[in-house]
Design a protein around this motif. Structure first.
Motif, short mmCIF file in Angstrom:
data_model
loop_
_atom_site.label_atom_id
_atom_site.label_comp_id
_atom_site.label_asym_id
_atom_site.label_seq_id
_atom_site.Cartn_x
_atom_site.Cartn_y
_atom_site.Cartn_z
N THR A 1 0.87 -1.07 0.05
CA THR A 1 -0.05 0.04 -0.03
C THR A 1 0.84 1.17 0.02
O THR A 1 2.17 1.27 0.27
CB THR A 1 -0.87 0.05 1.18
N SER A 2 0.29 2.33 -0.49
CA SER A 2 0.96 3.56 -0.21
C SER A 2 1.32 4.13 1.03
O SER A 2 2.48 4.63 1.20
CB SER A 2 0.03 4.97 -0.65
N TYR A 3 0.68 3.58 2.11
CA TYR A 3 1.18 4.11 3.30
C TYR A 3 1.87 3.10 4.10
O TYR A 3 2.63 3.35 4.97
CB TYR A 3 -0.18 4.34 4.35
N ALA A 4 2.04 1.69 3.54
CA ALA A 4 3.00 0.57 4.12
C ALA A 4 3.55 -0.02 3.01
O ALA A 4 3.09 -1.34 3.07
CB ALA A 4 2.35 -0.15 5.30
N PRO A 5 4.25 0.47 1.97
CA PRO A 5 4.78 -0.40 1.05
C PRO A 5 5.81 -1.21 1.44
O PRO A 5 6.23 -1.32 2.39
CB PRO A 5 5.49 0.71 0.15
N TRP A 6 5.88 -2.40 0.61
CA TRP A 6 7.02 -3.55 0.91
C TRP A 6 8.25 -2.98 0.28
O TRP A 6 8.27 -2.34 -0.75
CB TRP A 6 6.47 -4.76 0.34
N ARG A 7 9.16 -3.34 0.52
CA ARG A 7 10.53 -3.13 0.31
C ARG A 7 11.35 -4.51 0.10
O ARG A 7 11.89 -5.22 1.07
CB ARG A 7 11.48 -2.35 1.12
N PRO A 8 11.05 -5.24 -1.08
CA PRO A 8 11.86 -6.44 -1.07
C PRO A 8 13.33 -6.30 -1.34
O PRO A 8 13.61 -5.16 -1.92
CB PRO A 8 11.26 -7.07 -2.60
N VAL A 9 14.25 -7.13 -0.51
CA VAL A 9 15.59 -7.05 -0.89
C VAL A 9 16.12 -8.38 -1.13
O VAL A 9 15.91 -9.32 -0.63
CB VAL A 9 16.28 -6.39 0.35
#
Lengths: 494, 494
Positions: free
Chosen positions: B201-209
């Motif tokens: 979501t815009s307020y809690a985006p994922w950051r895949p690493v």
């Protein structure tokens, strides 16, 4: 105790009506006064199945304002309850000052659930001891504990089981095991008597009540509760004796080992940078491996950090923590108590923060605040602080019997070194948050703190939870000594 | 999302050293500023087994002061967790303002634990929806949520499993199932991608690493965290827009039913003493029987009481409670929030007080305090109150989907009746504790409260949790109507 009960006692409707009519409003008013006087109350009901514990709770609470009490219906422990000391789940529930906790079965419940299984008498000695200690600590803190044992005989129990069985909506509440257990009624009475006698103390006496007749048991229990609340209020109203300045008056209940005083410590001990780096790395590796073994053996570790302001607790903890897997430890920082914490016995917040078996619980300042800052600042009456030395030993003994390895580190620096570090903190931007006016104020009370620390060593240096003084004039030396102390003791244990 | 990751990314020791050296102190300083700015932060790590989540948490926390964060290592739910809404166990853990919660697996954990079992995609839609709602409510309240997904490919995972297996002290951390699951690596990547997309979501985006190289993943995650903390601080420093007087601006997200306004209620409704006694008794009996059935069917009941001061909530609750078995209900009194409650999102204390399945949870005043007293007294910014109407509906929808029967009672009296009751309370000794200066002050704001109540009806009268206005000019009438409303709805449900 149960044999003496007259199980034929009854009250007719006519006898009961005026008693009930007077008791209701009396209980209502008393609860309000208890709230105002901030007296915490624990009322618990035990007794065989179908003795009417639930119904008693139901009718009792009708007279109380719901904002002032909590009902606990104690069931079998959950898996999480089995990974902390067994009393922890009850200690966490202790009511705040001015509130009531009402138990339908309580910490005595385990005794009954085990009924019918083979259990050695000796096994329970420890539980009874711990219960007595727990209840004594609470009553010493001002808690009022009222324990009622509702008793019915075999004939009456059978009658009630059958009635429950007959009614469709209640039939699920009795099962085959209940009927089977009827056979052991006599045995149940015997083991109940053992329990009642073992935990019938002056500060929390049992009140066995014949529970055959509903009106009789209700009138008896309600007037007993009303009388007890009234007398607790009366005692509270009497002027307490004038408290004097602090002078430790401790009756040690455990074997205490001698300990060096603060003045005897050699604070010049140090270690060179190169040697430090090497040893730190190897010790951290060792500790990591030991954590794994402790985890598999389900042995919990409690690490209590105390020390002078700026003695290096934070950095020391970090060196220990960075050796550990984060999934296996927690650091609990202890700041000034919140209003919620202030309205409970002081050990409450530590009961809540205990680690699970196999885990490390690191406390950054501890329950020793009671006999350090609370003593020096006069936050707590002298008599309660004197009791605390023993209460703390009892608390740690319980942790020890639970299986915990316990470390208590005192990080010591002298006044000159503290001044140097305070000034350094004030002059380093990223360290400024570490220093407050409070720290400077504490410094003025250096001698009072030193006296308190020496008393703490003297009265709480037990063989199951000994103090380790860490000479922390040199931070590197302090860290190495902390790690080495831990590793030696853990290896010995494994 | 995972396909786009370049899993070959690496950092050499030389490249990493200066980055790490700068990031450490930066994180340390930022945490102190976060504490001062009272920003609550949630950092969570998800990803396949052996992706390095635990090691990431271990190295991250070395830079933080332990007094400011808590680490959660999420395991399978305990039996108690399964008897409350599934998100409750996480909602209860939300960090206080200024604190951090760091998760090694979080509320997404269930998704992974189910990997390899047959699970329909559709089943998860609800979970994802609830997660998104939960995270949105928190971020609306000022929480910063940072979500990192550490990813490794099958080859790398196998290599790591084998290494863990080889070393004696870590061999217990991998089992046959882990190796077996290697086969499903591709499938795992696909379902992970579904999850990431559904909750990105815009307020809690994922950051895949890409997590193949330890140095690379650490540098990437640490600098991302530092950047995010910094930008959150910056936003907080900007002057908030001037708040105006209250005017509801609500975008309803649920179907809302019409509801009478306070002015439309007929407060003269009454019932005679004789009839009351008879009906009360029979209704209470009925409710007791229904409680039994609900208990067996494991259906929870939520009862929310609101109403004018002196409208008779206490007496009404008592008539409901006295019909119930004490082992199956709890009454939660809602007073002014404690400091601890004030430093959490306002629903936090209600998440903690939810009943278990099969139990009744009675709330004596509720989460509607947000849009009543907080609105009238101006305790909370207008924009947050406007958001609350929808947040409350979402909260109740979650309770509804969990299976709860929900009652919301507004007990209404008029100003004259209130005055009469206030005066009666002041003149009756055992009732004096019920009346305070606060009550008289609230009375002066009668019209503001009425407007707030009407808006509350208008924006929160959903079909899954409808309001029942209880005309309470006559207490007897009010009690009978409350009981009848409950019985009708429960019978319909069973």
């Amino acid at each position: 105790m149960l044999k003496e009960l007259d199980l034929t006692r009854k009250l007719s409707k006519e006898e009961y009506a005026p008693i009930a009519e007077a008791l209701g409003p009396r209980l209502t008013m008393l609860q309000q006064r208890i709230i105002q006087a901030k007296i915490p109350v624990i009322i618990l009901f035990e007794g065989p199945s179908a003795a009417g514990k639930g119904a008693m709770v139901n009718s009792l609470i009708l007279h109380f304002d719901a904002r002032g009490f909590t009902v606990f219906n104690t069931q079998d422990p959950e898996p999480g309850d089995l990974r902390v000391p067994w009393l922890a789940r009850f200690a966490k529930q202790m009511p705040a000052y001015g509130r009531m906790a009402i138990y339908d079965r309580s910490w005595y419940g385990g005794w009954f659930r085990r009924f019918g299984r083979k259990t050695g008498k000796g096994k329970y000695t420890r539980y009874f001891e711990e219960i007595n200690t727990f209840e004594r600590q609470l009553t010493d803190d001002g808690y009022l504990i009222l324990k009622y044992f509702l008793y019915i005989d075999k004939k009456e129990q059978k009658k009630r089981f059958e009635k429950l069985k007959r009614v469709k909506s209640t039939s699920w509440r009795v099962n085959k095991a209940d009927f089977k257990n009827l056979k052991f009624h006599k045995e149940l009475m015997e083991i109940s008597d053992q329990m009642l006698e073992a935990t019938n103390t002056s500060y929390a006496p049992w009140r066995p009540v014949a529970a055959t007749d509903k009106r009789y048991v209700r009138a008896t229990v309600f007037s007993s509760i009303a009388d007890e609340l009234e007398s607790a209020l009366k005692i509270r109203e009497e002027k307490p004796a004038q408290e004097t300045d602090f002078a430790p008056q401790v009756k040690p209940c455990f074997h205490l080992l001698p300990h060096k005083t603060i003045e005897e410590l050699d604070l010049t001990k140090a270690i060179a940078e190169e040697e430090y780096k090497e040893r730190l790395k190897s010790l951290q590796k060792k500790l990591f491996k030991l954590q794994n073994k402790l985890y598999l053996a389900k042995i919990p570790v409690i690490i209590a950090y105390e020390g002078n302001d700026a003695a290096g607790k934070g950095g020391n903890i970090r060196r220990v923590a960075s050796a550990l897997d984060a999934r296996g430890y927690s650091v609990t920082p202890i700041a000034a108590p919140t209003p919620d914490e202030l309205s409970h016995q002081y050990l409450w917040r530590f009961w809540k923060a205990l680690p699970r078996t196999g885990h490390f619980g690191i406390f950054d300042r501890t329950w020793y605040g009671r006999v350090l800052v609370e003593r020096v600042e006069g936050f707590t009456p002298v008599s309660r602080i004197n009791q605390a030395y023993n209460e703390i030993n009892e608390f740690e003994y319980m942790l020890h019997r639970w299986g915990a390895v316990i470390f208590k580190f005192w990080l010591a620096i002298d006044q000159d070194e503290q001044l140097r570090r305070f000034e350094e903190r004030e002059n380093t931007p990223e360290k400024q948050w570490k220093i407050t006016q409070e720290d400077w104020r504490n410094r003025d009370k250096w001698n009072l703190y030193t006296a308190a620390v020496n008393d703490m060593f003297r009265y709480t240096n037990t063989d199951f939870a000994p103090w380790t003084a860490i000479e922390a004039g040199d931070k590197r030396y302090a860290r190495i000594k902390t790690l080495e102390t831990m590793i030696t003791a853990i290896e010995k244990r494994l």
